[in-house]
Write a protein that holds these residues in place. Sequence first.
Motif, PDB file in Angstrom:
ATOM      1  N   TYR A 158     -11.649  66.270  32.969  1.00 47.70           N
ATOM      2  CA  TYR A 158     -12.600  66.346  31.857  1.00 47.70           C
ATOM      3  C   TYR A 158     -13.965  66.862  32.289  1.00 47.70           C
ATOM      4  O   TYR A 158     -14.912  66.848  31.493  1.00 47.70           O
ATOM      5  N   SER A 159     -14.087  67.350  33.513  1.00 44.07           N
ATOM      6  CA  SER A 159     -15.377  67.828  34.008  1.00 44.07           C
ATOM      7  C   SER A 159     -15.924  68.965  33.159  1.00 44.07           C
ATOM      8  O   SER A 159     -17.107  68.986  32.793  1.00 44.07           O
ATOM      9  N   ARG A 160     -15.075  69.924  32.845  1.00 49.88           N
ATOM     10  CA  ARG A 160     -15.557  71.077  32.065  1.00 49.88           C
ATOM     11  C   ARG A 160     -16.018  70.655  30.682  1.00 49.88           C
ATOM     12  O   ARG A 160     -17.081  71.083  30.213  1.00 49.88           O
ATOM     13  N   ARG A 161     -15.234  69.827  30.022  1.00 50.96           N
ATOM     14  CA  ARG A 161     -15.607  69.421  28.667  1.00 50.96           C
ATOM     15  C   ARG A 161     -16.907  68.630  28.666  1.00 50.96           C
ATOM     16  O   ARG A 161     -17.756  68.820  27.788  1.00 50.96           O
ATOM     17  N   LEU A 162     -17.075  67.750  29.637  1.00 51.52           N
ATOM     18  CA  LEU A 162     -18.303  66.977  29.692  1.00 51.52           C
ATOM     19  C   LEU A 162     -19.503  67.855  30.040  1.00 51.52           C
ATOM     20  O   LEU A 162     -20.611  67.641  29.541  1.00 51.52           O
ATOM     21  N   SER A 163     -19.281  68.864  30.855  1.00 54.27           N
ATOM     22  CA  SER A 163     -20.353  69.805  31.154  1.00 54.27           C
ATOM     23  C   SER A 163     -20.769  70.555  29.889  1.00 54.27           C
ATOM     24  O   SER A 163     -21.961  70.752  29.625  1.00 54.27           O
ATOM     25  N   GLU A 164     -19.783  70.974  29.104  1.00 58.58           N
ATOM     26  CA  GLU A 164     -20.076  71.653  27.848  1.00 58.58           C
ATOM     27  C   GLU A 164     -20.786  70.735  26.863  1.00 58.58           C
ATOM     28  O   GLU A 164     -21.593  71.185  26.045  1.00 58.58           O
ATOM     29  N   MET A 165     -20.492  69.443  26.951  1.00 55.03           N
ATOM     30  CA  MET A 165     -21.151  68.460  26.079  1.00 55.03           C
ATOM     31  C   MET A 165     -22.544  68.107  26.573  1.00 55.03           C
ATOM     32  O   MET A 165     -23.314  67.460  25.864  1.00 55.03           O
ATOM     33  N   GLY A 166     -22.869  68.496  27.814  1.00 52.50           N
ATOM     34  CA  GLY A 166     -24.169  68.170  28.382  1.00 52.50           C
ATOM     35  C   GLY A 166     -24.283  66.727  28.822  1.00 52.50           C
ATOM     36  O   GLY A 166     -25.369  66.144  28.800  1.00 52.50           O
ATOM     37  N   ILE A 167     -23.160  66.141  29.252  1.00 55.50           N
ATOM     38  CA  ILE A 167     -23.140  64.745  29.678  1.00 55.50           C
ATOM     39  C   ILE A 167     -22.685  64.670  31.132  1.00 55.50           C
ATOM     40  O   ILE A 167     -21.676  65.283  31.505  1.00 55.50           O
ATOM     41  N   GLU A 168     -23.429  63.918  31.919  1.00 56.15           N
ATOM     42  CA  GLU A 168     -23.092  63.793  33.342  1.00 56.15           C
ATOM     43  C   GLU A 168     -21.760  63.072  33.511  1.00 56.15           C
ATOM     44  O   GLU A 168     -21.500  62.050  32.873  1.00 56.15           O
ATOM     45  N   HIS A 169     -20.943  63.602  34.414  1.00 55.19           N
ATOM     46  CA  HIS A 169     -19.581  63.108  34.607  1.00 55.19           C
ATOM     47  C   HIS A 169     -19.458  62.392  35.946  1.00 55.19           C
ATOM     48  O   HIS A 169     -19.838  62.927  36.991  1.00 55.19           O
ATOM     49  N   TYR A 170     -18.923  61.185  35.894  1.00 62.29           N
ATOM     50  CA  TYR A 170     -18.498  60.489  37.101  1.00 62.29           C
ATOM     51  C   TYR A 170     -16.965  60.524  37.132  1.00 62.29           C
ATOM     52  O   TYR A 170     -16.308  59.781  36.407  1.00 62.29           O
ATOM     53  N   PRO A 171     -16.355  61.380  37.942  1.00 56.10           N
ATOM     54  CA  PRO A 171     -14.887  61.443  37.980  1.00 56.10           C
ATOM     55  C   PRO A 171     -14.293  60.246  38.712  1.00 56.10           C
ATOM     56  O   PRO A 171     -14.957  59.585  39.519  1.00 56.10           O
ATOM     57  N   PHE A 172     -13.024  59.970  38.413  1.00 60.89           N
ATOM     58  CA  PHE A 172     -12.302  58.910  39.108  1.00 60.89           C
ATOM     59  C   PHE A 172     -12.401  59.130  40.616  1.00 60.89           C
ATOM     60  O   PHE A 172     -12.236  60.249  41.109  1.00 60.89           O
ATOM     61  N   GLN A 173     -12.642  58.052  41.345  1.00 59.01           N
ATOM     62  CA  GLN A 173     -12.614  58.093  42.799  1.00 59.01           C
ATOM     63  C   GLN A 173     -11.393  57.338  43.315  1.00 59.01           C
ATOM     64  O   GLN A 173     -10.534  57.914  43.976  1.00 59.01           O
ATOM     65  N   ARG A 174     -11.305  56.061  43.004  1.00 61.67           N
ATOM     66  CA  ARG A 174     -10.139  55.269  43.421  1.00 61.67           C
ATOM     67  C   ARG A 174      -9.022  55.320  42.374  1.00 61.67           C
ATOM     68  O   ARG A 174      -7.851  55.207  42.708  1.00 61.67           O
ATOM     69  N   ALA A 175      -9.394  55.436  41.113  1.00 64.52           N
ATOM     70  CA  ALA A 175      -8.405  55.407  40.030  1.00 64.52           C
ATOM     71  C   ALA A 175      -7.526  56.656  40.059  1.00 64.52           C
ATOM     72  O   ALA A 175      -7.964  57.739  40.460  1.00 64.52           O
ATOM     73  N   ARG A 176      -6.304  56.478  39.633  1.00 64.63           N
ATOM     74  CA  ARG A 176      -5.335  57.568  39.583  1.00 64.63           C
ATOM     75  C   ARG A 176      -5.398  58.236  38.215  1.00 64.63           C
ATOM     76  O   ARG A 176      -5.332  57.563  37.183  1.00 64.63           O
ATOM     77  N   GLU A 177      -5.537  59.547  38.209  1.00 67.79           N
ATOM     78  CA  GLU A 177      -5.593  60.268  36.939  1.00 67.79           C
ATOM     79  C   GLU A 177      -4.172  60.512  36.427  1.00 67.79           C
ATOM     80  O   GLU A 177      -3.396  61.255  37.021  1.00 67.79           O
ATOM     81  N   ILE A 178      -3.857  59.873  35.313  1.00 65.26           N
ATOM     82  CA  ILE A 178      -2.539  59.991  34.696  1.00 65.26           C
ATOM     83  C   ILE A 178      -2.749  60.545  33.298  1.00 65.26           C
ATOM     84  O   ILE A 178      -3.471  59.960  32.490  1.00 65.26           O
ATOM     85  N   ASN A 179      -2.159  61.703  33.020  1.00 65.93           N
ATOM     86  CA  ASN A 179      -2.371  62.334  31.718  1.00 65.93           C
ATOM     87  C   ASN A 179      -1.103  63.017  31.249  1.00 65.93           C
ATOM     88  O   ASN A 179      -0.061  62.970  31.908  1.00 65.93           O
TER      89      ASN A 179
END
Length: 452
Positions: free
Chosen positions: A39-60
């Motif tokens: 979701y980094s790109r979408r949050l960048s487009e929204m102008g909101i700072e993104h903290y991506p998962f570090q320990r959590a597993r991204e399941i989508n």
Amino acid sequence: MRILFATTAADGHFNPLSGLAVHLRDAGHDVRWYTGLGYSRRLSEMGIEHYPFQRAREINGANLAELFPGRAKLKGPALIRFDFEHVFSSNMTPYFEDVRDIDRSFPFDVLVTEGAWTAARLVREVLGKQVMSIGPGGLLNISRDEPPNFMGCRPARTPAGRLFYRALNTAMDLMVFNHGRRLYNQVLAEHGVAPITGRLLAEAYAAPHASFANSVPGFELPGRHRPPSVRFAGLLPTHRSRAAEIPRELAQAGPDRRVVLVSQGTIDNVDPGKLIVPTVEALVDTGVLLVVATGHRNTESLRRRFPQENVAVHDYVDFGAVLERADVFVCNGGHGSVLLSLSRGVPLVVAGVREGKNDINARVEYCGAGVNLRTESPSPRRIAKATDRVLTEPSFKARAQALRDELASYRPLEIIDEYLEAEVEPRLRARGHTSRPGERQSGRVVAARGTG
């Protein structure tokens, strides 16, 4: 106010909160978001700072089948138990530890999350934060006398039916949710938090201070118990960072031409043969304009397979604009898609069972706003028959329009603004909270003050 959004890495959980995040940011709050790297790109487009998962597993939706190849064979209670253990519960500690790290550099005041993000109680109890939740779907059943969750059941009409549901809920607890509660309580114990003793799914409403249902009472099953923390908000807007495509075929269609929108969602859209293909096969010779949204999957192959002039296949369309013109929406029952359709007064044909879609589709059927095919893979004949019913029987459109009017009577962003101003800000001030530059205070943007 410093506000951290935290969601699972799935569109159905991210999208309902996106318009709210931008609204709060524009109102002067410091808004940031913790979710998957995708979701980094979408949050960048929204102008909101993104903290991506570090320990959590991204399941989508894109990697679910790859991560869990045996999941596709599971059904019913086995699937529900598997998802809670492997998709949701397994990330509970990583979610919390990531957010605890974020809090060290961004000491947020409020966490805004959604019902499937499982670390809300830890953030509330261990970090002492204000927590509010946005329900990504319909209200969950937390009473044993009501239809069980995730099984697509309608309300009981008789005492015998209610007794049957009580027995079925008890069986579901034994087979699924008691195990999930044990896993959940183990994590709570590791962090010194008292165990929960009630039904597991009630925790979605007990963990946050307030939970806002992204829905209206008219779309809920009658008799459903509403916990004290739950408030209906109507349909929260989804933020669109880019201009969505309005199909040229729609603009060229005459005012008398029937329009059918078709979508297979964002999770279970790998195989278009489940819903898109049979829908096009069912309706391509009827003369209706079929607008097919693929979600960037199989677009070119579908265009080659269906070259007819009345089939418009696109990666991504402006659903709102198409629904303003559509007569029927054929979809698999995603909560956001269904409510968007109803907000335009468009009745539905729904076909979906997994990921809780059967519960949403049961609501569509019960409230009379569409036909529920009660399967993942309907035949072209059944789709054609259902679509014809929706187009020719006026009751479906009348019910969809009644829900449109009910949804229009709600102002979701104002409802949440009022909650933050009337209930959250006084709690923060009582704890010695002092505003930061540009934060809202008492409904207005204030200048910088000392940190206290």
